[in-house]
Design an enzyme around this catalytic site. Structure first.
Site, mmCIF file in Angstrom:
data_model
loop_
_atom_site.group_PDB
_atom_site.id
_atom_site.type_symbol
_atom_site.label_atom_id
_atom_site.label_comp_id
_atom_site.label_asym_id
_atom_site.label_seq_id
_atom_site.Cartn_x
_atom_site.Cartn_y
_atom_site.Cartn_z
ATOM 1 N N LYS A 252 0.865 -1.188 0.000
ATOM 2 C CA LYS A 252 0.000 0.000 0.000
ATOM 3 C C LYS A 252 0.894 1.228 0.000
ATOM 4 C CE LYS A 252 -3.009 2.737 3.090
ATOM 5 N NZ LYS A 252 -3.873 2.771 4.275
ATOM 6 N N ASP A 257 -2.531 10.400 3.357
ATOM 7 C CA ASP A 257 -3.918 10.000 3.579
ATOM 8 C C ASP A 257 -4.632 11.039 4.441
ATOM 9 O OD1 ASP A 257 -6.315 8.736 3.968
ATOM 10 O OD2 ASP A 257 -5.533 7.133 5.261
ATOM 11 N N LYS A 264 -9.985 13.150 7.996
ATOM 12 C CA LYS A 264 -9.466 12.839 9.331
ATOM 13 C C LYS A 264 -9.417 14.103 10.187
ATOM 14 C CE LYS A 264 -6.362 9.048 7.966
ATOM 15 N NZ LYS A 264 -7.005 7.999 8.759
ATOM 16 N N ASP A 275 1.836 6.731 5.316
ATOM 17 C CA ASP A 275 0.824 5.748 4.919
ATOM 18 C C ASP A 275 1.245 4.996 3.648
ATOM 19 O OD1 ASP A 275 -1.525 4.485 5.633
ATOM 20 O OD2 ASP A 275 -2.795 5.818 4.437
ATOM 21 N N ASP A 334 -12.048 7.114 3.819
ATOM 22 C CA ASP A 334 -10.813 6.938 4.581
ATOM 23 C C ASP A 334 -10.383 5.469 4.653
ATOM 24 O OD1 ASP A 334 -8.625 7.656 6.067
ATOM 25 O OD2 ASP A 334 -9.728 7.980 7.945
ATOM 26 N N GLU A 336 -9.262 3.639 2.375
ATOM 27 C CA GLU A 336 -8.797 3.695 0.979
ATOM 28 C C GLU A 336 -7.734 2.661 0.655
ATOM 29 O OE1 GLU A 336 -7.512 5.390 3.369
ATOM 30 O OE2 GLU A 336 -5.384 5.111 2.970
ATOM 31 N N ARG A 338 -7.453 -0.515 1.297
ATOM 32 C CA ARG A 338 -7.989 -1.776 0.775
ATOM 33 C C ARG A 338 -8.454 -1.628 -0.672
ATOM 34 N NH1 ARG A 338 -12.240 -1.841 5.644
ATOM 35 N NH2 ARG A 338 -10.496 -0.674 6.533
HETATM 36 N N1 BES Z 1 -3.971 4.817 6.947
HETATM 37 C C1 BES Z 1 -5.075 4.572 7.815
HETATM 38 C C2 BES Z 1 -4.742 3.619 8.960
HETATM 39 C C3 BES Z 1 -3.700 4.079 9.940
HETATM 40 C C4 BES Z 1 -4.077 4.636 11.150
HETATM 41 C C5 BES Z 1 -2.357 3.913 9.685
HETATM 42 C C6 BES Z 1 -3.109 5.026 12.063
HETATM 43 C C7 BES Z 1 -1.405 4.310 10.600
HETATM 44 C C8 BES Z 1 -1.784 4.860 11.787
HETATM 45 C C9 BES Z 1 -6.224 3.963 7.008
HETATM 46 O O1 BES Z 1 -6.304 4.360 5.687
HETATM 47 C C10 BES Z 1 -7.482 4.381 7.670
HETATM 48 O O2 BES Z 1 -7.776 5.532 7.643
HETATM 49 N N2 BES Z 1 -8.210 3.434 8.256
HETATM 50 C C11 BES Z 1 -9.407 3.705 8.929
HETATM 51 C C12 BES Z 1 -10.420 2.673 8.500
HETATM 52 C C13 BES Z 1 -11.818 3.003 8.925
HETATM 53 C C14 BES Z 1 -12.334 4.194 8.170
HETATM 54 C C15 BES Z 1 -12.691 1.795 8.668
HETATM 55 C C16 BES Z 1 -9.137 3.640 10.429
HETATM 56 O O3 BES Z 1 -8.341 2.806 10.848
HETATM 57 O O4 BES Z 1 -9.711 4.442 11.156
HETATM 58 ZN ZN ZN Z 2 -4.565 4.969 4.795
HETATM 59 MN MN MN Z 3 -7.422 6.139 5.431
#
Ligand code: BES
Ligand code: ZN
Ligand code: MN
Length: 486
Positions: A252, A257, A264, A275, A334, A336, A338
Site C-alpha cells: 500500500k 492520507d 481525518k 501511509d 478513509d 482507501e 484496501r
Molecule cells: N492509513 C489509515 C490507517 C492508519 C491509522 C495507519 C493510524 C497508521 C496509523 C487507514 O487508511 C485508515 O484511515 N483506516 C481507517 C479505517 C476506517 C475508516 C474503517 C481507520 O483505521 O480508522
Molecule cells: Zn490509509
Molecule cells: Mn485512510
C-alpha cells in the site's frame, strides 16, 4: 552508512575501543589492554560496580596515549551480538573512529554486531541545514577486531545488502508528502535498475485500461496522479535456471492520507505521510534481494496514490468497479488502502500467477488497539505461509501475530447495493479489512501484514532509531532466504 571493516585481532593505537565483557575476568585483547593500562581497566570496572550484565556499560576516557575512550559493554550470559552492536552506537556519537575487540566472537556474531551497529546508525537529516557540526553524530568508521576477519566479512556482505534495503525504506517512509508524491516515488524506484531490477511504471491511462476503478477512485481527489510500480528480480530464471512461479510482495503506497471527503481530524494527521510504508517496505525488500543476489524470482508491486478531498474526490456512497469486476460501495473514503490493494492484487494474480502473495499495508488504526506497537497483524489463508512468516518474525525481531479470518466477519462487509462495502463497522476493524482484501485473492496462497502499528516508532530501540522502522524488510528477506531460494 557506517564504514565497517573487519581486521585481525589486535589492539588499536588510536580512536575509541569497545570491549564486550561478561561476568568473568577480562580475557584476550581486553586482558592485553588491561595489562597495557597496568591493571587500570579491571580496577575501573570494579570501582564502577560493573558486573557484565546485559545492558550494563562503563566508560573510561583517554586511558592511554592515542586512545580516546574505552567503552565496556556487558554481554550477560547469552551474548546478543546484534543488540550489542546497536547499543554501542549512541554511546560513541562523539567518536569518529572506533575498534570493537570482538576476538571472543564467532565470525557470524562479528557480522551480526556489524549489522546491529549499521542499523542503529541510520539518521534522516536531509532537511537539517542549521545543525551545528558538534551536534551531529561523529561515528564514521567502525573496525571489528576478530579472529577470522575474512569469514566475518563474507558473512556481513549479504547483511549489508539488507541494511541498504532497510535504509532505502526508512528514507522513503521519512520523506514528507510534498516531496514524495506518487510520481516521485516511482522515479526513486526506477533508480533501482542499477541493482539489476526490472522496473516498470504504470500511470492513470494504463490503469484505466486495466479497469482499476477502485484505485483510481481513491486517486481522483488529488492533483497528483497515481502510479503503479512493478519491480522484478529474476535471481533464478535470470541465472538460466528453470523459471518457477515468482514470490510476490505487494505494498500500500498512500503517499498521504487525509481521509478524503471522510476527512481525518487535524491532530496527528501529519503521521499520514507514512501511509506508504507498505510500498516503502516492498521497495527496500526488492533492493535487498537484488543487492545480495538472492536466488529467487521475486516481484514487488506497489500502488501509489494520494488520498485527498479535491473537487473531483469520490463521495461516500459512490460505487466503483474494481479490476476484478467486483463492485464496491465506498461508505468511507478513509478506508482507501484496501481499495488500492484490491486492484493491485488482482493485477498480480493475472500477470504473474505467483507462488504466494504477501501484502503489507498501514491499513487500520484498529490493529494498534489490538496489538499495540509490538506485533504486526498477520492474516492468511495458508497455514504454512503464516507459520513461516511468524517464525521469520521471531528470528529477525520483527514480530507478527496471527489474527483470525472467517465467514462471520466477511458478512460484515455485505452491501445493500454492490458486491461489498469498504467498511464493516467498528467490531474487528482490522479483520474486516483483511476479509475485504481476501475477496480479491482468488483463493491463492496469501498473507496480509497490517503494519499500522509497527511502521513508525516513537522511541529508540537497540537497532531501530525512532522514526521509520522499515518493519518487514528483514522479516521478508529472511522468509525468502529460509524457504524460497535455490
Ligand atoms: N492509513 C489509515 C490507517 C492508519 C491509522 C495507519 C493510524 C497508521 C496509523 C487507514 O487508511 C485508515 O484511515 N483506516 C481507517 C479505517 C476506517 C475508516 C474503517 C481507520 O483505521 O480508522
Ligand atoms: Zn490509509
Ligand atoms: Mn485512510
Amino acid at each position: 552508512m557506517l564504514d565497517i571493516s573487519f581486521a585481525k585481532s589486535a589492539l588499536p593505537k588510536s580512536g575509541a575501543v569497545v570491549i564486550l565483557a561478561g561476568e568473568g575476568a577480562l580475557g584476550g585483547l581486553a586482558a592485553e589492554l588491561d595489562t597495557a593500562m597496568q591493571g587500570g581497566l579491571a580496577r575501573a570496572l570494579e570501582a564502577a560496580g560493573f558486573k557484565g550484565r546485559a545492558g550494563q556499560s562503563a566508560a573510561l576516557w583517554a586511558p592511554l596515549p592515542g586512545l580516546t575512550k574505552v567503552l565496556v559493554l556487558g554481554t550477560g550470559p547469552t551474548l546478543d551480538a546484534e543488540k550489542l552492536g546497536g547499543g554501542l552506537v549512541p554511546q560513541l556519537s562523539k567518536e569518529a573512529e572506533c575498534t570493537v575487540l570482538a576476538d571472543a566472537l564467532s565470525a557470524g556474531q562479528a557480522a551480526s554486531l556489524a549489522m546491529g551497529a549499521t542499523l542503529r546508525s541510520y539518521r534522516f537529516d536531509r532537511y537539517r541545514t542549521t545543525e551545528k557540526a558538534e551536534d551531529k553524530p561523529k561515528l564514521k568508521k567502525l573496525s571489528i577486531a576478530t579472529a577470522d576477519a575474512s569469514a566475518a566479512k563474507a558473512a556481513f556482505a549479504p547483511m549489508k545488502a539488507v541494511a541498504q534495503g532497510v535504509f532505502l525504506t526508512r528514507d522513503l517512509v521519512s520523506e514528507p508528502a510534498n516531496i514524495l508524491n506518487p510520481a516521485e516515488f516511482a522515479d526513486r524506484c526506477k533508480e533501482l535498475t542499477k541493482l539489476g531490477l526490472d522496473v516498470d511504471v504504470l500511470g492513470p491511462k494504463e490503469m484505466k485500461k486495466l479497469g482499476f476503478g477502485a484505485l483510481l477512485g481513491v486517486a481522483q481527489g488529488s492533483a497528483n496522479e497515481p502510479r503503479m510500480v512493478v519491480m522484478r528480480w529474476n535471481g533464478l530464471s535470470g541465472g538460466k535456471k528453470k523459471a518457477d512461479k515468482p514470490v510476490c510482495f505487494i505494498g500500500k503506497g498512500v503517499t498521504f492520507d487525509t481521509g478524503g471527503i471522510s476527512i481525518k481530524p487535524a491532530g496527528g494527521m501529519e503521521d499520514m505521510k507514512w501511509d506508504m510504508a507498505g510500498a516503502g517496505t516492498v521497495t527496500g525488500l526488492m533492493a535487498a534481494l537484488a543487492g545480495r543476489k538472492a536466488k529467487v524470482d521475486a516481484v514487488g508491486i506497489i500502488g501509489l496514490v494520494e488520498n485527498m478531498p479535491g473537487d473531483n474526490a469520490q463521495r461516500p456512497g459512490d460505487v466503483v468497479t474494481s479490476a476484478s469486476g467486483q463492485t464496491i460501495e465506498v461508505i468511507n473514503t478513509d478506508a482507501e488502502g484496501r481499495l488500492v490493494l484490491a486492484d493491485v492484487i488482482h493485477y498480480a494474480i493475472e500477470k504473474f500467477d505467483p507462488k504466494f502473495m504477501v501484502d503489507l499495508a498501514t491499513l487500520t488504526g484498529a490493529i494498534i488497539i489490538a496489538l499495540g506497537h509490538e506485533h504486526a497483524g498477520l492474516f492468511s489463508n495458508d497455514d504454512e505461509l503464516a507459520a513461516r512468516i511468524a517464525a521469520a518474525g521471531v528470528s529477525t525481531g520483527e514480530l507478527a501475530w496471527r489474527m483470525p479470518l472467517g465467514d462471520a466477519y466477511d458478512k460484515q462487509i455485505k452491501s445493500d447495493i454492490a458486491d461489498m462495502k469498504n467498511v464493516g463497522g467498528r467490531p474487528g476493524g482490522s479483520i474486516t479489512a483483511a476479509q475485504f482484501i481476501q475477496r480479491f485473492v482468488q483463493g491463492k496462497p496469501w498473507a496480509h501484514l497490517d503494519i499500522a502499528g509497527t511502521a513508525w516508532s516513537g522511541k529508540d530501540t537497540a537497532t531501530v532509531p525512532k522514526g521509520a522502522t522499515a518493519y518487514g524488510v528483514r522479516l521478508l528477506d529472511r522468509l525468502v532466504a529460509e524457504h524460497y531460494e535455490g
